[in-house]
Scaffold this motif. Sequence first.
Motif, mmCIF file in Angstrom:
data_model
loop_
_atom_site.group_PDB
_atom_site.id
_atom_site.type_symbol
_atom_site.label_atom_id
_atom_site.label_comp_id
_atom_site.label_asym_id
_atom_site.label_seq_id
_atom_site.Cartn_x
_atom_site.Cartn_y
_atom_site.Cartn_z
ATOM 1 N N ILE A 1 6.878 12.821 -0.976
ATOM 2 C CA ILE A 1 5.637 12.717 -1.746
ATOM 3 C C ILE A 1 5.854 13.136 -3.207
ATOM 4 O O ILE A 1 5.364 12.470 -4.119
ATOM 5 N N GLN B 1 4.927 10.779 -6.374
ATOM 6 C CA GLN B 1 4.003 11.219 -7.420
ATOM 7 C C GLN B 1 4.673 11.207 -8.787
ATOM 8 O O GLN B 1 4.092 10.744 -9.775
ATOM 9 N N ILE C 1 -1.709 14.395 -2.780
ATOM 10 C CA ILE C 1 -1.197 14.591 -1.419
ATOM 11 C C ILE C 1 -2.262 14.274 -0.384
ATOM 12 O O ILE C 1 -2.006 13.592 0.615
ATOM 13 N N THR D 1 -1.749 10.853 1.998
ATOM 14 C CA THR D 1 -1.463 11.076 3.416
ATOM 15 C C THR D 1 -2.592 10.562 4.302
ATOM 16 O O THR D 1 -2.365 10.203 5.464
ATOM 17 N N LYS E 1 5.230 9.346 8.288
ATOM 18 C CA LYS E 1 5.960 10.596 8.132
ATOM 19 C C LYS E 1 7.197 10.607 9.023
ATOM 20 O O LYS E 1 7.150 10.229 10.192
#
Length: 228
Positions: free
Chosen positions: A160, A164, A181, A185, A192
Amino acid sequence: MKYANQKKLLVAVDCIIFGYDGEDLKLLIIKRPIEPIRDQWSLMGGFVEENEDLNGAAKRILLSLTGLHDVYLEQLHAYGDPKRDSVERTISIAYFALIDIKKYSKQLNNLYHAEWFKLKEVPKLIFDHNQMVTAALDKIRYQAALHPILFELLPKKFTIPQLQALYEQVYDSPIDNRNFIRKITSSGMLIKQNEKDKSNSRRGAFYFKLDKLKHRSQFQSFLNFIPK
């Protein structure tokens, strides 16, 4: 048969190659191998051959100068200022490519002194090549707000923080970490993994993969992250 009273023009292709190494968004440029302005920094380019189309020329040039193939490649714009090339009247068709640097790091052709530069450290390029880079970035920002093309810059599994950082660098704007986040998610776009990347901390960050079956339907919710 030929068209009467018409002068011939040269047609070239210039490739604007963006890469991401997990930390920095970069541009791949070379030392120009021919005159004029030999050995000055330049985009990767070449002339279109008689029996090939534009896309074929762009792919050939990428392969011959860098060893890169099967990368995301999109036509950008045509540049036709009569004075853009001091030798002959040349029209250039610009393409941009998006690659994962680590995937292709060993394939670059050293003959042309290809080198990666962070976007904010790119030197002055020949002709109108800096203008091409700016236009390509504008196009990528527009495209990234509609389609998940930036995932082309990432490896199959990524963290992540890497994702980002990529969006922040493309848009040159910070993104709120907690909100990013939470939203990414919950979007359902990412799968994942059990593995962690522990290169930057003992605790590490879980790897994720893009769910290609869901990314189209869920991408609209992801647009909330894009800086306005």
